[in-house]
Design a protein around this motif. Structure first.
Motif, PDB file in Angstrom:
ATOM      1  N   ARG A 134      -7.396   8.585  -3.730  1.00 18.44           N
ATOM      2  CA  ARG A 134      -6.138   9.021  -3.123  1.00 18.44           C
ATOM      3  C   ARG A 134      -5.825  10.438  -3.570  1.00 18.44           C
ATOM      4  O   ARG A 134      -6.019  10.791  -4.730  1.00 18.44           O
ATOM      5  CB  ARG A 134      -4.990   8.111  -3.541  1.00 18.44           C
TER       6      ARG A 134
ATOM      7  N   SER B 174       0.288   9.724  -6.366  1.00 21.11           N
ATOM      8  CA  SER B 174      -0.568   9.496  -5.203  1.00 21.11           C
ATOM      9  C   SER B 174      -0.193   8.145  -4.630  1.00 21.11           C
ATOM     10  O   SER B 174       0.634   7.421  -5.204  1.00 21.11           O
ATOM     11  CB  SER B 174      -2.057   9.514  -5.591  1.00 21.11           C
ATOM     12  N   GLU B 175      -0.775   7.801  -3.500  1.00 21.84           N
ATOM     13  CA  GLU B 175      -0.622   6.443  -3.013  1.00 21.84           C
ATOM     14  C   GLU B 175      -1.367   5.507  -3.962  1.00 21.84           C
ATOM     15  O   GLU B 175      -2.317   5.899  -4.634  1.00 21.84           O
ATOM     16  CB  GLU B 175      -1.198   6.311  -1.599  1.00 21.84           C
ATOM     17  N   SER B 176      -0.928   4.261  -3.998  1.00 15.72           N
ATOM     18  CA  SER B 176      -1.607   3.256  -4.824  1.00 15.72           C
ATOM     19  C   SER B 176      -2.368   2.292  -3.928  1.00 15.72           C
ATOM     20  O   SER B 176      -1.823   1.833  -2.918  1.00 15.72           O
ATOM     21  CB  SER B 176      -0.585   2.481  -5.659  1.00 15.72           C
TER      22      SER B 176
ATOM     23  N   ASP C 163       8.437   4.418  -3.726  1.00 17.11           N
ATOM     24  CA  ASP C 163       8.110   5.556  -2.861  1.00 17.11           C
ATOM     25  C   ASP C 163       8.451   6.850  -3.604  1.00 17.11           C
ATOM     26  O   ASP C 163       8.982   6.826  -4.721  1.00 17.11           O
ATOM     27  CB  ASP C 163       8.876   5.475  -1.534  1.00 17.11           C
ATOM     28  N   GLU C 164       8.156   7.975  -2.962  1.00 20.30           N
ATOM     29  CA  GLU C 164       8.380   9.268  -3.618  1.00 20.30           C
ATOM     30  C   GLU C 164       9.866   9.554  -3.805  1.00 20.30           C
ATOM     31  O   GLU C 164      10.255  10.213  -4.772  1.00 20.30           O
ATOM     32  CB  GLU C 164       7.712  10.384  -2.810  1.00 20.30           C
TER      33      GLU C 164
ATOM     34  N   SER D  63       0.822  -1.205   0.000  1.00 17.52           N
ATOM     35  CA  SER D  63       0.000   0.000   0.000  1.00 17.52           C
ATOM     36  C   SER D  63       0.858   1.257   0.000  1.00 17.52           C
ATOM     37  O   SER D  63       0.354   2.346  -0.240  1.00 17.52           O
ATOM     38  CB  SER D  63      -0.930   0.002   1.215  1.00 17.52           C
ATOM     39  N   SER D  64       2.161   1.112   0.298  1.00 18.20           N
ATOM     40  CA  SER D  64       3.045   2.272   0.299  1.00 18.20           C
ATOM     41  C   SER D  64       3.569   2.599  -1.096  1.00 18.20           C
ATOM     42  O   SER D  64       4.293   3.566  -1.276  1.00 18.20           O
ATOM     43  CB  SER D  64       4.236   2.031   1.237  1.00 18.20           C
ATOM     44  N   SER D  65       3.220   1.763  -2.108  1.00 23.47           N
ATOM     45  CA  SER D  65       3.661   2.045  -3.467  1.00 23.47           C
ATOM     46  C   SER D  65       3.149   3.409  -3.916  1.00 23.47           C
ATOM     47  O   SER D  65       2.052   3.836  -3.552  1.00 23.47           O
ATOM     48  CB  SER D  65       3.146   0.978  -4.430  1.00 23.47           C
ATOM     49  N   THR D  66       3.974   4.083  -4.702  1.00 24.13           N
ATOM     50  CA  THR D  66       3.612   5.404  -5.222  1.00 24.13           C
ATOM     51  C   THR D  66       3.169   5.263  -6.675  1.00 24.13           C
ATOM     52  O   THR D  66       3.887   4.700  -7.499  1.00 24.13           O
ATOM     53  CB  THR D  66       4.803   6.368  -5.115  1.00 24.13           C
TER      54      THR D  66
END
Length: 252
Positions: A31, A46-48, A86-87, A3-6
């Protein structure tokens, strides 16, 4: 998928006047779209969600973010499903490929994509093949007079027809691309797929779209055996990487 994928929608200049920070993106609930800046570039992210799939709602949300941003200046559209860990990873890619992304932003400014697919009208192309090929006409008539002809004759006729139709497919695909390329800034061949003799994307100046669509109609009018489908205008997904038929833009 974490869930932390960007999730990445597109890339623009960091000075782009209309990056839609804070609007809703993919997911349910939507998101929030954020802007990741690195030097002269910015990415819309955004978050994925964990269960990201090409559902209609998310496809439309992806398109909406790109449309909102694209209204204010050039944006390199990422295809649906583009992810980074991540970002920080997004910023690293912007830094690593900065020259490429800046060149593409220049090259695609003011341009849109049209995808053109073509297939044969089976009955019409068989008639065309018969008109064009004397050997097929002669063998067809001989078989008809012989009450259908022998197995070998029918097999030979079938082989001739298949070969003629395949040759026609190849010739029609080349002519379609040649005729439409003359009204476009660049061409990108799509993946081959069953049922289509051509699947080609064209990069077109937004202000010249009517000229391009008129060229499509000219091909249609002169090729009654072709069924041509046009999808566009689209964000120029097929031209984020320059193709062999597209020279890189040069800085002014």
């Amino acid at each position: 998928m974490s869930s932390s994928s960007t999730y990445i929608y597109g890339i623009a200049s960091s000075e782009h006047p209309a990056l839609p920070e804070g609007m809703g993106g993919i997911g349910e609930p939507a998101r929030e779209v954020r802007v990741v800046k690195e030097g002269s570039l910015a990415a819309l992210v955004s978050e994925s969600p964990d269960d990201l799939r090409p559902k209609r709602r998310d496809l439309l949300a992806h398109q909406s973010v790109l449309s909102e941003a694209g209204a204010g200046g050039p944006v390199l559209p990422m295809r649906f499903g583009s992810l980074a860990p991540d970002e920080r990873s997004v910023a690293a890619v912007l830094a690593e490929r900065a020259d490429h992304y800046r060149e593409r932003l220049r090259a695609l400014d003011g341009k849109v994509e049209y995808n053109v697919k073509a297939q044969h009208d089976e009955e019409a192309v068989l008639h065309q093949v018969m008109v064009d090929n004397e050997e097929i006409r002669t063998l067809t008539e001989a078989n008809r007079r012989a009450g259908g002809g022998s197995y070998e004759d029918r097999l030979r006729l079938g082989e001739l027809v298949v070969a003629a139709v395949q040759a026609r497919e190849h010739a029609d695909a080349l002519e379609l691309e040649r005729r439409l390329a003359a009204a476009a800034a660049a061409v990108s061949a799509g993946p081959e797929s069953t049922g289509w003799l051509a699947n080609v994307s064209f990069l077109v100046d937004r202000d010249a779209a009517e000229h391009f669509l008129a060229a499509v109609e000219d091909v249609r009018a002169g090729h009654g055996h072709l069924v041509i489908t046009v999808n566009g205008p689209l964000p120029p997904y097929s031209f984020v990487e320059p193709g062999p038929a597209e020279p890189a833009a040069t800085a002014d």
